[in-house]
Design an enzyme around this catalytic site. Structure first.
Site, PDB file in Angstrom:
ATOM      1  N   GLY A 216       7.134  -6.907  -8.007  1.00 49.65           N
ATOM      2  CA  GLY A 216       7.510  -7.786  -9.105  1.00 49.65           C
ATOM      3  C   GLY A 216       6.858  -7.376 -10.415  1.00 49.65           C
TER       4      GLY A 216
ATOM      5  CD  GLN B  38      10.748 -16.090   2.888  1.00 46.98           C
ATOM      6  OE1 GLN B  38      11.426 -15.826   3.872  1.00 46.98           O
ATOM      7  NE2 GLN B  38      10.828 -15.386   1.764  1.00 46.98           N
TER       8      GLN B  38
ATOM      9  CG  HIS C 100      11.392  -8.838   3.026  1.00 45.70           C
ATOM     10  ND1 HIS C 100      11.876  -7.604   3.403  1.00 45.70           N
ATOM     11  CD2 HIS C 100      10.242  -9.027   3.740  1.00 45.70           C
ATOM     12  CE1 HIS C 100      11.049  -7.064   4.286  1.00 45.70           C
ATOM     13  NE2 HIS C 100      10.067  -7.912   4.512  1.00 45.70           N
TER      14      HIS C 100
ATOM     15  CD  GLU D  70      -7.151  20.354  -7.934  1.00 46.89           C
ATOM     16  OE1 GLU D  70      -5.960  20.347  -7.542  1.00 46.89           O
ATOM     17  OE2 GLU D  70      -7.526  21.024  -8.906  1.00 46.89           O
TER      18      GLU D  70
ATOM     19  N   GLY E 251       4.063 -15.561  -6.420  1.00 47.08           N
ATOM     20  CA  GLY E 251       3.074 -14.585  -5.983  1.00 47.08           C
ATOM     21  C   GLY E 251       3.442 -13.170  -6.367  1.00 47.08           C
TER      22      GLY E 251
END
Length: 347
Positions: A152, A102, A123, A243, A39
């Site tokens: 990634g 996970q 992570h 801007e 992913g």
């Protein structure tokens, strides 16, 4: 390992000069690296490892991302497998699924974490909040982390440009006595510029604060507030966007990325310098309490629990896509789409 002084503070860092790619290949020559998930981080890390000459396979559930892996050159049944088969074949499992995925896939992965293998994260979430995620690795495997400081996509783009994206690294568990050489070799292999030492907890605290702060949440809030103020005072969408966003990302951002904020200031008008120096204090004072509250929520685990609760809902993707569509369809970003088309490189 080199000791580098950062603003008066010494830190341990590893550079590609002291730990070259050849050494990384030698350390991992007998390893099979399985990148689980294709992913956000999976494509960049796996493709960089493959191009750098490591023995790498991909584990991914069938669907859109599985087809993306095939389009990127991974071959079903040879270098591309289902999650369980890839974990079975691997000596190093790079667990790069989303935090919610996970949790969902942990029992499948855990049963293939046999003695001597390594479990790799990008992570610190799953391990730091293990009481909430229930991700508790066996005691006889290495548990390591390499966290590129960017997406990634950026990791891959910089690799193809011959550059490196800086990464942090950490060791949570060294069961084999080889955890450090494994994690450094992997950090070099995925394309890190240099590696700096951290812990799983420090990584996730800084990462969650950064994502919700200046990297994504705060920057969108600041940009929108300025854009709205300009529009409410009669400025056109083109002027307000240029801007607010275009000058920041296309002109000023590259200047302070190159040589620091003071150098960027020095390359602006004296009027701009004076105004920036005068107004940075009020902006700091207004936002510091928000950052303090944010960090407190991260450290307490409340922010992690909100993410777990939200991202585990069966209709999470649909709700997320609606929120992203609202962002994309806002006036500021519709103006942005037009401005980007008008850039010279697109004409």
């Amino acid at each position: 390992m080199a000791i580098i002084n950062f603003g008066g503070i010494d830190e341990n860092v590893v550079t590609r000069e002291e730990f070259p790619l050849e050494k990384a290949r030698e350390v991992l020559k007998n390893e099979t690296i399985a990148v689980i998930g294709y992913g956000v981080q999976g494509p960049g890390q796996s493709l960089n490892l493959r191009d750098n000459g490591f023995n790498v396979i991909v584990g991914q559930r069938e669907g859109k991302t599985y087809e993306k892996a095939i389009a990127d050159g991974w071959k079903s049944g040879e270098t591309l497998f289902g999650i369980e088969e890839a974990c079975k074949r691997a000596t190093i499992i790079q667990y790069l699924l989303s935090d919610a995925a996970q949790i969902e896939q942990w029992e499948t992965v855990k049963k293939h974490l046999t003695a001597g293998k390594a479990l790799y994260f990008s992570h610190g979430f799953a391990i730091t909040y293990k009481e909430r995620t229930n991700i508790v690795p066996p005691a006889d495997v290495d548990v390591i982390l390499v966290a590129p400081k960017g997406s990634g996509t950026s990791l891959r783009r910089m690799f193809l440009q011959g550059r490196g994206l800086n990464s942090s690294y950490a060791i949570f568990q060294d069961a084999t006595g080889r955890a450090r050489e494994r994690v450094i070799a992997l950090g070099i292999g995925v394309g890190s510029g240099y590696l700096f030492e951290t812990t799983f907890k420090q990584e996730v605290y800084s990462d969650l604060t950064g994502e919700r702060g200046t990297l994504m949440g705060a920057i969108q809030g600041l940009l929108l507030a300025q854009y709205e103020t300009l529009r409410e005072n009669g400025h056109s969408p083109s002027e307000a966007f240029n801007e607010t966003v275009e000058e920041l990302t296309q002109s000023l951002g590259p200047l302070f990325a190159e040589n620091g904020m003071d150098w960027m200031y020095a390359n602006c008008s004296t009027t701009a310098q004076r105004g920036a120096l005068d107004w940075m204090g009020p902006f700091h004072d207004a936002t510091k309490p928000v950052f303090e509250k944010l960090y407190s929520e991260v450290a307490s685990g409340k922010e992690a629990q909100r993410s777990i609760d939200s991202n585990s809902q069966p209709d999470y993707r649909e709700k997320l896509n609606l929120e992203l569509a609202a962002l994309r369809d806002s006036e500021m970003w519709r103006a942005g789409a037009t401005v980007r088309k008008l850039r010279p490189e697109n004409n």
